[in-house]
Every structure is written in C-alpha cells, then in structure tokens.
Motif scaffolding. Sequence first.
Motif, short mmCIF file in Angstrom:
data_model
loop_
_atom_site.label_atom_id
_atom_site.label_comp_id
_atom_site.label_asym_id
_atom_site.label_seq_id
_atom_site.Cartn_x
_atom_site.Cartn_y
_atom_site.Cartn_z
N ARG A 165 25.04 51.08 30.88
CA ARG A 165 26.08 52.02 31.30
C ARG A 165 27.35 51.24 31.60
NH1 ARG A 165 25.86 57.12 32.19
NH2 ARG A 165 23.59 57.10 32.15
N VAL A 166 28.47 51.83 31.24
CA VAL A 166 29.76 51.14 31.31
C VAL A 166 30.57 51.62 32.51
CG1 VAL A 166 31.98 50.89 30.14
CG2 VAL A 166 29.86 50.77 28.82
N ARG A 167 31.13 50.65 33.24
CA ARG A 167 32.13 50.96 34.26
C ARG A 167 33.42 50.25 33.85
NH1 ARG A 167 32.00 48.43 39.40
NH2 ARG A 167 29.83 47.95 38.97
N VAL A 168 34.47 51.01 33.63
CA VAL A 168 35.72 50.47 33.09
C VAL A 168 36.74 50.29 34.20
CG1 VAL A 168 37.62 50.91 31.49
CG2 VAL A 168 35.30 51.57 30.86
N TYR A 169 37.45 49.18 34.16
CA TYR A 169 38.56 48.96 35.08
C TYR A 169 39.84 49.55 34.48
CZ TYR A 169 35.73 45.67 37.77
OH TYR A 169 34.75 45.09 38.54
N GLY A 170 40.47 50.49 35.19
CA GLY A 170 41.74 51.06 34.72
C GLY A 170 42.83 50.01 34.70
N ASN A 171 42.89 49.20 35.77
CA ASN A 171 43.82 48.07 35.84
C ASN A 171 42.99 46.80 35.98
OD1 ASN A 171 46.40 49.53 35.91
ND2 ASN A 171 45.60 50.35 37.85
N ARG A 211 39.13 41.08 33.36
CA ARG A 211 37.79 41.63 33.55
C ARG A 211 37.91 43.13 33.30
NH1 ARG A 211 37.20 40.52 38.51
NH2 ARG A 211 35.87 38.69 38.54
N SER A 212 37.57 43.54 32.09
CA SER A 212 37.88 44.92 31.69
C SER A 212 36.74 45.90 31.87
CB SER A 212 38.35 44.94 30.22
OG SER A 212 37.35 44.43 29.37
N VAL A 213 35.50 45.40 31.94
CA VAL A 213 34.37 46.32 32.00
C VAL A 213 33.18 45.65 32.69
CG1 VAL A 213 33.52 45.60 29.72
CG2 VAL A 213 32.94 47.86 30.55
N ILE A 214 32.38 46.48 33.36
CA ILE A 214 31.10 46.03 33.91
C ILE A 214 30.00 46.79 33.18
CG2 ILE A 214 29.59 46.04 35.95
CD1 ILE A 214 31.75 44.00 36.26
N GLN A 269 24.07 43.61 36.61
CA GLN A 269 25.47 43.90 36.30
C GLN A 269 26.05 42.66 35.64
OE1 GLN A 269 27.70 45.14 39.71
NE2 GLN A 269 26.73 47.14 39.78
N MET A 270 26.82 42.88 34.59
CA MET A 270 27.41 41.77 33.86
C MET A 270 28.81 42.19 33.42
SD MET A 270 25.52 39.53 30.92
CE MET A 270 25.53 40.74 29.63
N GLN A 290 40.91 39.01 26.29
CA GLN A 290 42.02 38.08 26.52
C GLN A 290 43.26 38.88 26.86
OE1 GLN A 290 41.96 35.02 23.24
NE2 GLN A 290 41.88 33.74 25.06
N GLU A 291 44.02 38.37 27.80
CA GLU A 291 45.16 39.10 28.34
C GLU A 291 46.18 39.44 27.26
OE1 GLU A 291 47.36 38.84 32.60
OE2 GLU A 291 47.23 36.99 31.45
N SER A 292 46.37 38.54 26.33
CA SER A 292 47.42 38.73 25.32
C SER A 292 46.90 39.41 24.05
CB SER A 292 48.01 37.36 24.95
OG SER A 292 46.97 36.52 24.47
N ASP A 293 45.63 39.81 24.05
CA ASP A 293 45.00 40.28 22.82
C ASP A 293 44.93 41.81 22.80
OD1 ASP A 293 43.72 40.19 20.42
OD2 ASP A 293 42.24 38.71 21.04
N ASP A 294 45.35 42.40 21.68
CA ASP A 294 45.33 43.86 21.57
C ASP A 294 44.07 44.40 20.93
OD1 ASP A 294 47.82 44.17 22.74
OD2 ASP A 294 48.90 44.00 20.84
N ASP A 295 43.23 43.53 20.38
CA ASP A 295 42.04 44.08 19.72
C ASP A 295 41.00 44.54 20.75
OD1 ASP A 295 40.23 42.08 20.45
OD2 ASP A 295 40.35 41.03 18.55
N ARG A 296 39.98 45.22 20.29
CA ARG A 296 39.01 45.86 21.18
C ARG A 296 37.84 44.94 21.55
NH1 ARG A 296 39.86 51.42 21.11
NH2 ARG A 296 41.06 52.19 19.34
N THR A 297 37.83 43.72 21.04
CA THR A 297 36.68 42.85 21.26
C THR A 297 36.47 42.57 22.74
OG1 THR A 297 37.03 41.80 19.11
CG2 THR A 297 35.65 40.62 20.69
N ILE A 298 35.24 42.77 23.18
CA ILE A 298 34.85 42.45 24.55
C ILE A 298 33.99 41.19 24.50
CG2 ILE A 298 33.60 43.22 26.59
CD1 ILE A 298 34.24 46.11 25.69
N PHE A 299 34.40 40.21 25.28
CA PHE A 299 33.77 38.89 25.32
C PHE A 299 32.80 38.86 26.50
CE2 PHE A 299 34.48 34.34 26.83
CZ PHE A 299 33.59 33.78 25.93
N ILE A 300 31.54 38.47 26.23
CA ILE A 300 30.51 38.49 27.27
C ILE A 300 29.83 37.12 27.33
CG2 ILE A 300 28.51 39.74 28.18
CD1 ILE A 300 29.25 41.98 26.10
#
Length: 196
Positions: free
Chosen positions: A63-69, A87-90, A101-102, A107-117
């Motif tokens: 299950r995803v918890r997203v950070y708005g900011n 840190r965009s998602v838990i 929880q993980m 990356q701050e400057s990256d516009d693509d959707r890739t989530i790095f874990i």
Amino acid sequence: MTETDDETLEDVDRWMTEIRQMRADKDEFFTDHPQSPIDPDYRDAFEGLDYFEPDPEFRVPARVRVYGNPDPIELDVTAGSPIRYLRSVIFEFELRGERIQMAGYRQESDDDRTIFIPFRDKTTSQQTYHRGRYMEMEPDDDLVNGDVVTLDFNLAYNPFCAYAETFACPLPPEENWLEVVVPAGEKKPPEAIVDE
C-alpha cells in the motif's frame, strides 16, 4: 484443479519466464556492452551473475502513502558527495510475517516517474552485496494515497559499484534496512569479475 488455479499457475509461469529472460538479457549486457560495469580484462571470466531462484513469495502487494510535499534527503554514496533525493512515497507491506515500511525516492531534479528503492536486508554482507541492493519502479500514472502496487524483490539488483570501485553509488538509508531475510534477486557478484 479449478480454472482459477490454472490461470494462477499460468501467471506464475509467465512471470518466471520474464524474470529468466531479464536475467539472460542482463548477462548479455554485462558481457558485451561498452557501458558494462565489468572491467574488459575480467569479462572472459564472466559466466553470468548469481541469483536466488525466482520465488513468488517475494513479490508482495504494498500500500502506498504519498508525500504531497516530499522531504528532501541526502543519500550517502560510496565515493564523493551525497546525492539529494526527495522521499516521495512510503510502501507498507507484509513480508515473512513482518509488517514493513520502506521509502521510495525520486531525484530532486528529475521529472520522470522512476521511484528508486535502495535497501538492505538480513542477507546483506552474507549472500548479497555488503552495501545493499536496489529496486526501481516506474508507475504508469502518478501514485496516490491508498494505491496498491507490487514490489518484486526478485528484481533486486546490485549497484555498479559492486563490480568496480570507480562507480559512486547511493547507499540505502537506515529507514530502508529491513529486519527480515530476503533471499530474492541478485546475489553477491562473482569474485572473478570484481575490480577493487
């Protein structure tokens, strides 16, 4: 056996075939590609990467918890200055009887959707690379709170610095140090191909 069981077995067979094909493709990349992390002098000794057998147990719904900011975080690297991520998602999931929880980062400057874990687990320094392993996810759409996604630890892989110290690789932060054994994905690199 019911029709549903047949479909499930078919899905697992298809998934295992895909995993094995991805591994064969990666071995080919490591053998021949100019951007392979293996030093050309060691490629003759390369007979393929070592993996745990594919195991559906380590393909888990999360299950995803997203950070708005998203909070910025600096990840230490194997060499050089830390790299700044968001840190965009838990991800919240259960694995081997443990609730986990993980965090996932962008990356701050990256516009693509890739989530790095990046993560460590109880195989780290034993059966797997001593600095941890990585997973990535590329969701088709923006994730929202409550989404359920699949985390497949069978896709866990070593960073390039596992093969040559010349690469600088982010290290998994403590919040992604798992207290479970995850015998899935890539094992330690074969010693014959590591350039230290």
